[in-house]
Enzyme design. Structure first.
Site, PDB file in Angstrom:
ATOM      1  N   SER A  92       1.367  49.307  -3.657  1.00 60.33           N
ATOM      2  CA  SER A  92       0.332  48.770  -2.754  1.00 60.33           C
ATOM      3  C   SER A  92      -0.924  48.360  -3.530  1.00 60.33           C
ATOM      4  CB  SER A  92      -0.026  49.792  -1.670  1.00 60.33           C
ATOM      5  OG  SER A  92      -0.461  50.992  -2.273  1.00 60.33           O
ATOM      6  N   GLN A 113      16.690  28.962  -1.212  1.00 61.00           N
ATOM      7  CA  GLN A 113      16.726  30.310  -1.810  1.00 61.00           C
ATOM      8  C   GLN A 113      15.334  30.951  -1.807  1.00 61.00           C
ATOM      9  OE1 GLN A 113      19.245  30.474  -5.578  1.00 61.00           O
ATOM     10  NE2 GLN A 113      18.906  28.297  -5.355  1.00 61.00           N
ATOM     11  N   LEU A 114      14.329  30.115  -2.142  1.00 61.10           N
ATOM     12  CA  LEU A 114      12.967  30.649  -2.306  1.00 61.10           C
ATOM     13  C   LEU A 114      12.444  31.258  -1.006  1.00 61.10           C
ATOM     14  CD1 LEU A 114      10.602  30.856  -4.347  1.00 61.10           C
ATOM     15  CD2 LEU A 114       9.811  28.630  -3.509  1.00 61.10           C
ATOM     16  N   VAL A 115      12.677  30.552   0.106  1.00 64.55           N
ATOM     17  CA  VAL A 115      12.084  31.025   1.367  1.00 64.55           C
ATOM     18  C   VAL A 115      12.846  32.209   1.961  1.00 64.55           C
ATOM     19  CG1 VAL A 115      11.048  28.778   1.849  1.00 64.55           C
ATOM     20  CG2 VAL A 115      13.271  29.328   2.868  1.00 64.55           C
ATOM     21  N   ARG A 116      13.872  32.679   1.281  1.00 65.04           N
ATOM     22  CA  ARG A 116      14.536  33.918   1.716  1.00 65.04           C
ATOM     23  C   ARG A 116      13.652  35.131   1.451  1.00 65.04           C
ATOM     24  NH1 ARG A 116      20.039  34.131   2.124  1.00 65.04           N
ATOM     25  NH2 ARG A 116      19.617  36.208   2.931  1.00 65.04           N
ATOM     26  N   ARG A 118      10.659  37.405   2.007  1.00 65.86           N
ATOM     27  CA  ARG A 118       9.911  37.581   3.257  1.00 65.86           C
ATOM     28  C   ARG A 118       8.644  38.401   3.084  1.00 65.86           C
ATOM     29  NH1 ARG A 118      14.830  40.802   5.100  1.00 65.86           N
ATOM     30  NH2 ARG A 118      14.724  41.097   2.854  1.00 65.86           N
ATOM     31  N   SER A 127       7.831  18.626   5.476  1.00 66.86           N
ATOM     32  CA  SER A 127       8.771  18.594   6.600  1.00 66.86           C
ATOM     33  C   SER A 127       9.672  17.374   6.525  1.00 66.86           C
ATOM     34  CB  SER A 127       7.989  18.563   7.912  1.00 66.86           C
ATOM     35  OG  SER A 127       8.850  18.289   8.991  1.00 66.86           O
ATOM     36  N   ARG A 207      14.680  36.558  -9.875  1.00 66.12           N
ATOM     37  CA  ARG A 207      14.879  35.137 -10.178  1.00 66.12           C
ATOM     38  C   ARG A 207      14.763  34.796 -11.655  1.00 66.12           C
ATOM     39  NH1 ARG A 207      17.494  33.898  -5.524  1.00 66.12           N
ATOM     40  NH2 ARG A 207      16.236  34.413  -3.703  1.00 66.12           N
TER      41      ARG A 207
HETATM   42  C1  LIG Z   1      21.423  36.278  -7.931  1.00 65.45           C
HETATM   43  C2  LIG Z   1      21.240  36.197  -6.430  1.00 65.45           C
HETATM   44  C3  LIG Z   1      22.309  35.819  -5.643  1.00 65.45           C
HETATM   45  C4  LIG Z   1      22.157  35.744  -4.257  1.00 65.45           C
HETATM   46  N1  LIG Z   1      23.240  35.354  -3.495  1.00 65.45           N
HETATM   47  C5  LIG Z   1      23.111  35.260  -2.153  1.00 65.45           C
HETATM   48  C6  LIG Z   1      24.220  34.840  -1.329  1.00 65.45           C
HETATM   49  O1  LIG Z   1      25.306  34.551  -1.822  1.00 65.45           O
HETATM   50  N2  LIG Z   1      24.022  34.759   0.007  1.00 65.45           N
HETATM   51  C7  LIG Z   1      22.833  35.081   0.606  1.00 65.45           C
HETATM   52  O2  LIG Z   1      22.705  34.998   1.821  1.00 65.45           O
HETATM   53  N3  LIG Z   1      21.771  35.460  -0.163  1.00 65.45           N
HETATM   54  C8  LIG Z   1      21.865  35.561  -1.496  1.00 65.45           C
HETATM   55  N4  LIG Z   1      20.784  35.947  -2.247  1.00 65.45           N
HETATM   56  C9  LIG Z   1      19.501  36.234  -1.565  1.00 65.45           C
HETATM   57  C10 LIG Z   1      19.271  37.752  -1.415  1.00 65.45           C
HETATM   58  O3  LIG Z   1      20.285  38.360  -0.645  1.00 65.45           O
HETATM   59  C11 LIG Z   1      17.914  38.007  -0.756  1.00 65.45           C
HETATM   60  O4  LIG Z   1      17.910  37.511   0.569  1.00 65.45           O
HETATM   61  C12 LIG Z   1      16.765  37.350  -1.506  1.00 65.45           C
HETATM   62  O5  LIG Z   1      16.898  37.538  -2.889  1.00 65.45           O
HETATM   63  C13 LIG Z   1      15.455  37.960  -1.024  1.00 65.45           C
HETATM   64  O6  LIG Z   1      15.367  39.245  -1.615  1.00 65.45           O
HETATM   65  P1  LIG Z   1      14.664  40.476  -0.953  1.00 65.45           P
HETATM   66  O7  LIG Z   1      15.227  40.660   0.414  1.00 65.45           O
HETATM   67  O8  LIG Z   1      14.715  41.633  -1.891  1.00 65.45           O
HETATM   68  O9  LIG Z   1      13.167  40.008  -1.033  1.00 65.45           O
HETATM   69  P2  LIG Z   1      11.972  40.034  -0.043  1.00 65.45           P
HETATM   70  O10 LIG Z   1      12.339  39.467   1.267  1.00 65.45           O
HETATM   71  O11 LIG Z   1      10.942  39.344  -0.836  1.00 65.45           O
HETATM   72  O12 LIG Z   1      11.615  41.550   0.160  1.00 65.45           O
HETATM   73  C14 LIG Z   1      11.056  42.352  -0.847  1.00 65.45           C
HETATM   74  C15 LIG Z   1      11.478  43.764  -0.605  1.00 65.45           C
HETATM   75  O13 LIG Z   1      10.843  44.226   0.596  1.00 65.45           O
HETATM   76  C16 LIG Z   1      11.734  45.075   1.301  1.00 65.45           C
HETATM   77  N5  LIG Z   1      12.032  44.438   2.596  1.00 65.45           N
HETATM   78  C17 LIG Z   1      11.765  43.162   2.958  1.00 65.45           C
HETATM   79  N6  LIG Z   1      12.139  42.947   4.216  1.00 65.45           N
HETATM   80  C18 LIG Z   1      12.660  44.103   4.672  1.00 65.45           C
HETATM   81  C19 LIG Z   1      13.232  44.510   5.882  1.00 65.45           C
HETATM   82  N7  LIG Z   1      13.361  43.675   6.913  1.00 65.45           N
HETATM   83  N8  LIG Z   1      13.659  45.776   5.997  1.00 65.45           N
HETATM   84  C20 LIG Z   1      13.543  46.639   4.993  1.00 65.45           C
HETATM   85  N9  LIG Z   1      13.021  46.331   3.772  1.00 65.45           N
HETATM   86  C21 LIG Z   1      12.579  45.066   3.629  1.00 65.45           C
HETATM   87  C22 LIG Z   1      12.984  45.227   0.456  1.00 65.45           C
HETATM   88  O14 LIG Z   1      12.845  46.338  -0.375  1.00 65.45           O
HETATM   89  C23 LIG Z   1      12.970  43.948  -0.370  1.00 65.45           C
HETATM   90  O15 LIG Z   1      13.689  44.080  -1.596  1.00 65.45           O
HETATM   91  C24 LIG Z   1      20.908  36.040  -3.630  1.00 65.45           C
HETATM   92  C25 LIG Z   1      19.833  36.426  -4.442  1.00 65.45           C
HETATM   93  C26 LIG Z   1      19.984  36.500  -5.822  1.00 65.45           C
HETATM   94  C27 LIG Z   1      18.798  36.903  -6.668  1.00 65.45           C
END
Ligand SMILES: Cc1cc2nc3c(=O)[nH]c(=O)nc-3n(C[C@H](O)[C@H](O)[C@H](O)COP(=O)(O)OP(=O)(O)OC[C@H]3O[C@@H](n4cnc5c(N)ncnc54)[C@H](O)[C@@H]3O)c2cc1C
Length: 288
Positions: A92, A113-116, A118, A127, A207
């Protein structure tokens, strides 16, 4: 419409995987809009230091911040505490500072990928719905730029045809939000991304890993470079996740073809051997 990839590689030969995504100019950019060096130097270290120190001090945070910004607490001392706190996982404390990037010329493959990500990160993206592109452009991956001429030319023709059809549909009165359905993943896009340091370290851990897709890996190399220009100290925390962990946890690296850190299977095997040797010598080994 144009590829604007600027790959500059000769056509022909086999289909090699690029050794490092950093060796090609892919026509993508990441520029740090905020903070500049002056703001980063003046406020960022003191802000994190104040967050860390407040936890362990009777002093009020205002006083701690004053001491840090006035130089009464040296930069070395601030960095030392911050390093220890970050390495202990007290995340924190590094959520108090943010970095804003302009990201341009990346593909929709990358942005998807980037906007995954959260947590602790905000995005605004060009847009495809509200914008009627006059000149949509696309990227040519290195493997395709280096592919036999017929593969490369087929790729360029497919892209040009899709994007030309997009333009024709707009002219025929099809709304942009529907015409865009023919746009390929290779279409370029622009975003603004603001992330706090904790989320940037997390995203970089995933990444910058050699298992990440090459384009997003390249983006995080650029991001890391930008942060280094305003703060080499803070930039040094952006690394593949295996670096702070001390081992690789990627399933696809069990063969250790990426040598940055040993795979956790091998670390645990070495540990098991050590435990067995200790046990054989009659030493107490704690169990879970
Ligand atoms: C090499 C690689 C391959 C991948 N392949 C795929 C694929 O084939 N298909 C696919 O769909 N995705 C894929 N992903 C995406 C992956 O599954 C994640 O969605 C993405 O990397 C975001 O990561 P994150 O959830 O850790 O990050 P963030 O969303 O940035 O979250 C950061 C951290 O906060 C915590 N957190 C965030 N939100 C929550 C929540 N709601 N509940 C509890 N804890 C939370 C977790 O500890 C998380 O690690 C891939 C990613 C990588 C790096």
């Amino acid at each position: 419409m144009s590829p604007e990839a600027g790959t500059g590689s000769p056509i022909g030969g086999t289909l090699p995987r690029p050794r490092s995504p950093a060796t090609r100019d892919l026509g993508m950019r990441a520029s740090l809009l905020f903070p500049d060096r002056e703001v980063a130097e003046r406020y960022y270290l003191p802000l994190i230091y104040t967050a860390c120190r407040t936890c362990y001090s009777e002093l009020e945070p205002q006083e701690i911040f004053d001491r840090a910004t006035s130089g009464r607490v040296t930069t070395d001392k601030q960095q030392d505490l911050i390093r220890r706190v970050i390495e202990s996982g007290h995340g924190s404390t590094i959520e108090h500072i943010v970095f804003t990037f302009a990201i341009s010329g990346v593909t929709r493959t990358l942005s998807h990928q980037l906007v995954r990500h959260r947590a602790g990160v905000a995005f605004d993206q060009q847009s495809q719905r509200y914008l009627d592109y006059k000149r949509p452009s696309y990227m040519v991956p290195g493997t395709i730029a280096d592919a036999p001429v017929e593969v490369r030319e087929r790729y360029l023709a497919e892209m040009d045809e899709s994007l030309a059809f997009y333009g024709e549909m707009l002219e025929a009165g099809i709304p942009g939000e529907d015409a865009r359905f023919v746009m390929p993943n290779a279409t370029r896009t622009n975003l603004i991304m603001t992330a706090n340091l904790r989320s940037l370290i997390h995203m970089s851990g995933l990444r910058l890993c050699t298992m990440a897709q090459w384009e997003i890996r390249r983006l995080f190399q650029l991001i890391r470079h930008e942060i280094f220009t305003v703060s080499p100290f803070l930039g040094s925390f952006l690394a593949p996740k295996c670096v702070p962990l001390g081992y690789c946890d990627e399933d696809r690296n069990r063969d250790e073809h990426c040598p940055i850190r040993p795979h956790k299977d091998n670390v645990l095997a070495a540990w098991a051997e050590k435990r067995a040797a200790a046990k054989a010598k009659g030493r107490e080994v704690p169990t879970l």
